[in-house]
Every structure is written in C-alpha cells, then in structure tokens.
Design a protein around this motif. Structure first.
Motif, short mmCIF file in Angstrom:
data_model
loop_
_atom_site.label_atom_id
_atom_site.label_comp_id
_atom_site.label_asym_id
_atom_site.label_seq_id
_atom_site.Cartn_x
_atom_site.Cartn_y
_atom_site.Cartn_z
N ASP A 64 0.83 -1.20 0.00
CA ASP A 64 0.00 0.00 0.00
C ASP A 64 0.87 1.26 0.00
OD1 ASP A 64 -2.27 -1.56 0.03
OD2 ASP A 64 -2.72 -1.18 2.15
N ALA A 67 2.43 1.67 -3.42
CA ALA A 67 1.44 2.05 -4.43
C ALA A 67 1.14 3.54 -4.40
CB ALA A 67 0.16 1.25 -4.23
N ALA A 74 1.07 4.40 -12.26
CA ALA A 74 -0.31 4.09 -11.87
C ALA A 74 -0.68 2.63 -12.10
CB ALA A 74 -1.28 5.01 -12.61
N ASP A 75 -0.31 2.05 -13.24
CA ASP A 75 -0.70 0.67 -13.51
C ASP A 75 -0.02 -0.30 -12.55
OD1 ASP A 75 1.71 1.32 -14.78
OD2 ASP A 75 1.36 -0.01 -16.48
N ARG A 78 -1.73 -0.01 -9.16
CA ARG A 78 -2.98 -0.79 -9.06
C ARG A 78 -2.69 -2.25 -8.77
NH1 ARG A 78 -4.31 2.93 -12.98
NH2 ARG A 78 -3.73 1.58 -14.71
N ASN A 81 -1.69 -2.56 -5.18
CA ASN A 81 -2.89 -2.48 -4.34
C ASN A 81 -3.67 -3.79 -4.35
OD1 ASN A 81 -2.89 0.08 -3.13
ND2 ASN A 81 -3.64 1.03 -4.99
N GLU A 82 -3.83 -4.40 -5.51
CA GLU A 82 -4.57 -5.65 -5.60
C GLU A 82 -3.91 -6.74 -4.76
OE1 GLU A 82 -6.08 -9.01 -8.82
OE2 GLU A 82 -5.00 -7.26 -9.56
#
Length: 100
Positions: A64, A67, A74-75, A78, A81-82
């Motif tokens: 986290d 990220a 950004a990609d 994500r 984060n996942e």
C-alpha cells in the motif's frame, strides 16, 4: 505458467510481472522494507510460499505504501494495491497467505 496468489488476486500473474513489480517496489520502498518483500518480488520466486497472517499484514502495508509513492506508475500501483488487499484479507481472516 503463472503464480497464483490467494485471498482475492483475480488471476495468475507471470513471474516476469511479479519481478517487474518488484523493480518498482525496490525504487519506492526503503532498503529495509524492500528486503522484507524481496523473497516474493525479487525475481527468484519459483515454488510455493505460505506466509503467516502477521507477515501478510506487514507485506500488505508495504505494498500500500509503495502504491501511493509518487514514483510508482499508476498501472503498477494498481497491481500493488490488488496484491496488498489480498495480503490484508489473509491477515484479517487469520489465515496463511498462499503463493504457488
């Protein structure tokens, strides 16, 4: 063949994808923090791992943090984060977080 990650990562990820994420993690975490996740994201993961709930929670926190870093694209953020969300789900359920 991909890497399957328990607790909600929707599809398998290639070892190359995990390693590429690791490169971004190495650039956004401190050296000490990177060493905590390097076994999974350093490009040498090739077997299985059963990560304790406590360790999964810590890894989720680090993902986290990475990220949100300004240098994280950004990609890749994500994806971090996942995977971090899956780590937190394992930790909150008191279950080991499984990679295979």
């Amino acid at each position: 063949m991909g890497i399957s990650i328990s607790h909600g990562v929707q599809s398998t990820r290639s070892a190359l994808t995990i390693s590429n994420l690791g490169q971004h993690l190495a650039n956004t975490l401190t050296g000490r923090e990177w060493r905590e996740v390097a076994d999974l994201f350093g490009g040498s993961f090739a077997d299985t791992a059963s990560i304790s709930p406590r360790e999964a929670g810590r890894i989720g926190d680090l993902l986290d943090k990475a990220a949100r870093h300004r240098l994280m694209p950004a990609d890749w953020g994500r994806l971090a984060n996942e995977i971090g969300d899956a780590a937190h789900r394992a930790a909150h359920s008191g279950q080991n977080w499984e990679w295979s």
